[in-house]
Design a protein around this motif. Structure first.
Motif, mmCIF file in Angstrom:
data_model
loop_
_atom_site.group_PDB
_atom_site.id
_atom_site.type_symbol
_atom_site.label_atom_id
_atom_site.label_comp_id
_atom_site.label_asym_id
_atom_site.label_seq_id
_atom_site.Cartn_x
_atom_site.Cartn_y
_atom_site.Cartn_z
ATOM 1 N N VAL A 1 -12.588 3.761 -8.210
ATOM 2 C CA VAL A 1 -12.146 2.000 -9.065
ATOM 3 C C VAL A 1 -10.087 1.714 -8.273
ATOM 4 C CG1 VAL A 1 -12.613 0.107 -10.290
ATOM 5 C CG2 VAL A 1 -13.797 2.337 -10.693
ATOM 6 N N ARG A 2 -10.341 3.352 -7.213
ATOM 7 C CA ARG A 2 -8.679 2.959 -7.539
ATOM 8 C C ARG A 2 -8.492 3.445 -5.372
ATOM 9 N NH1 ARG A 2 -5.008 7.647 -9.401
ATOM 10 N NH2 ARG A 2 -5.917 9.325 -7.733
ATOM 11 N N TRP A 3 -7.774 2.321 -5.586
ATOM 12 C CA TRP A 3 -8.054 3.118 -3.647
ATOM 13 C C TRP A 3 -6.532 3.641 -3.731
ATOM 14 C CZ3 TRP A 3 -10.283 0.524 -0.138
ATOM 15 C CH2 TRP A 3 -10.987 -0.567 -0.427
ATOM 16 N N ILE A 4 -6.771 5.114 -2.832
ATOM 17 C CA ILE A 4 -5.816 6.299 -2.013
ATOM 18 C C ILE A 4 -5.776 5.416 -0.430
ATOM 19 C CG2 ILE A 4 -6.330 7.495 -3.604
ATOM 20 C CD1 ILE A 4 -7.825 9.412 -2.372
ATOM 21 N N LEU A 5 -4.184 5.755 -0.151
ATOM 22 C CA LEU A 5 -3.827 6.433 1.740
ATOM 23 C C LEU A 5 -4.277 8.213 1.099
ATOM 24 C CD1 LEU A 5 -0.929 4.549 1.254
ATOM 25 C CD2 LEU A 5 -2.930 3.495 2.344
ATOM 26 N N VAL A 6 -5.106 7.795 2.888
ATOM 27 C CA VAL A 6 -5.418 8.488 3.633
ATOM 28 C C VAL A 6 -5.384 8.676 4.771
ATOM 29 C CG1 VAL A 6 -7.234 10.153 4.097
ATOM 30 C CG2 VAL A 6 -7.234 8.903 2.139
ATOM 31 N N ASP A 7 -3.954 10.414 5.781
ATOM 32 C CA ASP A 7 -3.523 10.242 6.912
ATOM 33 C C ASP A 7 -4.566 11.353 7.059
ATOM 34 O OD1 ASP A 7 -2.942 10.505 8.981
ATOM 35 O OD2 ASP A 7 -0.306 9.248 8.376
ATOM 36 N N VAL A 8 -5.532 11.484 8.088
ATOM 37 C CA VAL A 8 -6.341 12.833 8.250
ATOM 38 C C VAL A 8 -5.095 12.956 9.654
ATOM 39 C CG1 VAL A 8 -7.729 13.868 9.617
ATOM 40 C CG2 VAL A 8 -8.192 11.518 7.536
ATOM 41 N N THR A 9 -4.504 12.088 10.311
ATOM 42 C CA THR A 9 -3.673 12.901 11.913
ATOM 43 C C THR A 9 -2.557 13.866 11.387
ATOM 44 O OG1 THR A 9 -4.467 10.758 12.928
ATOM 45 C CG2 THR A 9 -2.792 11.814 13.362
ATOM 46 N N TRP A 10 -1.676 12.800 10.258
ATOM 47 C CA TRP A 10 -0.810 13.795 10.154
ATOM 48 C C TRP A 10 -0.564 14.759 9.109
ATOM 49 C CZ3 TRP A 10 4.094 10.071 9.382
ATOM 50 C CH2 TRP A 10 4.330 9.869 10.487
ATOM 51 N N LEU B 1 0.703 -1.236 -0.034
ATOM 52 C CA LEU B 1 -0.104 -0.031 0.055
ATOM 53 C C LEU B 1 1.009 1.051 0.202
ATOM 54 C CD1 LEU B 1 -3.190 -1.310 1.965
ATOM 55 C CD2 LEU B 1 -3.176 -1.061 0.445
ATOM 56 N N TRP B 2 1.927 1.284 0.560
ATOM 57 C CA TRP B 2 2.708 2.435 0.583
ATOM 58 C C TRP B 2 3.613 2.978 -0.683
ATOM 59 C CZ3 TRP B 2 1.931 6.641 4.145
ATOM 60 C CH2 TRP B 2 1.715 6.423 5.703
ATOM 61 N N ILE B 3 3.852 1.674 -1.196
ATOM 62 C CA ILE B 3 4.690 1.512 -2.730
ATOM 63 C C ILE B 3 3.922 2.095 -3.447
ATOM 64 C CG2 ILE B 3 6.241 0.805 -3.858
ATOM 65 C CD1 ILE B 3 7.718 -1.068 -1.420
ATOM 66 N N PHE B 4 2.802 2.117 -3.969
ATOM 67 C CA PHE B 4 2.009 1.668 -4.863
ATOM 68 C C PHE B 4 0.925 2.552 -5.222
ATOM 69 C CE2 PHE B 4 4.004 -2.733 -5.268
ATOM 70 C CZ PHE B 4 4.999 -1.718 -6.564
ATOM 71 N N LEU B 5 -0.175 2.660 -3.095
ATOM 72 C CA LEU B 5 -0.497 3.877 -3.939
ATOM 73 C C LEU B 5 -0.531 5.525 -3.650
ATOM 74 C CD1 LEU B 5 -3.469 1.965 -1.762
ATOM 75 C CD2 LEU B 5 -3.454 1.983 -4.382
ATOM 76 N N PRO B 6 -0.863 6.486 -4.188
ATOM 77 C CA PRO B 6 -1.305 7.239 -3.771
ATOM 78 C C PRO B 6 -1.324 8.013 -2.130
ATOM 79 C CG PRO B 6 -2.942 7.231 -5.340
ATOM 80 C CD PRO B 6 -2.298 5.727 -5.313
ATOM 81 N N VAL B 7 -1.615 9.313 -1.780
ATOM 82 C CA VAL B 7 -0.770 9.870 0.037
ATOM 83 C C VAL B 7 -2.152 10.912 -0.998
ATOM 84 C CG1 VAL B 7 -1.214 10.166 1.410
ATOM 85 C CG2 VAL B 7 0.862 8.231 0.824
ATOM 86 N N LEU B 8 -3.262 10.976 -0.398
ATOM 87 C CA LEU B 8 -3.546 11.948 -0.028
ATOM 88 C C LEU B 8 -3.236 12.963 0.919
ATOM 89 C CD1 LEU B 8 -6.509 13.470 -1.209
ATOM 90 C CD2 LEU B 8 -7.750 12.765 -0.214
ATOM 91 N N SER B 9 -2.846 14.638 0.986
ATOM 92 C CA SER B 9 -1.850 14.576 1.724
ATOM 93 C C SER B 9 -2.612 16.357 1.793
ATOM 94 C CB SER B 9 -0.785 15.416 1.941
ATOM 95 O OG SER B 9 -0.279 15.487 2.269
#
Length: 163
Positions: free
Chosen positions: A146-155, A7-15
């Motif tokens: 149809v795409r998974w994204i990582l979201v870290d609201v805390t950071w 997940l960390w390598i291949f998915l974009p992160v919403l920041s």
């Protein structure tokens, strides 16, 4: 462990610090959203103003970074505020587990598939000679368009003091 690494390598992160192309509208809608009585009403409000699932996820993310505060005192003392989605909605303060739980609840109310992911992070007390062994951070993975994204609201909220 392999799933998390993937997940960390291949998915974009919403920041929050990294405004995605065309997300100014979504961020403005989120910042100026009128007070809503429930998470479902908030999700409905954003859903009616978003053009797609990614924009909806961004609106919910930005709203959370503006309206929910990290419980630095709870983290530092070990006396956390209630981390259930309903308590975080009401009190607007939580550590990462509560923040991730409320984000998941908002996403699901908006019709988005969302999960909480737990893992490791280099936080306030990290030292180079200290091995990461305790799971100390929760964040989310959301399916949008149809795409998974990582979201870290805390950071995504920015920073916290050691208060």
């Amino acid at each position: 462990m392999k799933k998390c690494l993937f997940l960390w390598i291949f998915l974009p992160v919403l920041s929050q610090g990294q405004v995605q192309a065309g997300m100014h509208y979504a961020d403005e809608v989120a910042r100026k959203a009128p007070k809503q009585a429930s998470p479902t009403q908030l999700a409905d409000y954003f859903r009616s103003r978003s053009k797609d699932e990614y924009e909806l996820a961004r609106m919910l993310f930005t709203w959370m970074t503006v309206h929910v505060r990290y419980d630095a005192n709870g983290y530092n003392t070990g006396r956390f505020a209630d981390c259930t989605p309903s308590a975080v909605w009401k009190n607007r303060v939580a550590v990462c587990s509560g923040i991730a739980a409320l984000y998941q609840s908002l996403c699901q109310a908006g019709g988005l598939e969302c999960m909480v992911v737990s893992g490791y992070a280099k936080g306030f007390d990290y030292r180079n000679d200290k091995r990461l062994k305790d799971v100390i951070l929760d964040w989310n993975v959301v399916r949008t368009n149809v795409r998974w994204i990582l979201v870290d609201v805390t950071w995504g909220e920015g920073f916290a003091t050691s208060a």
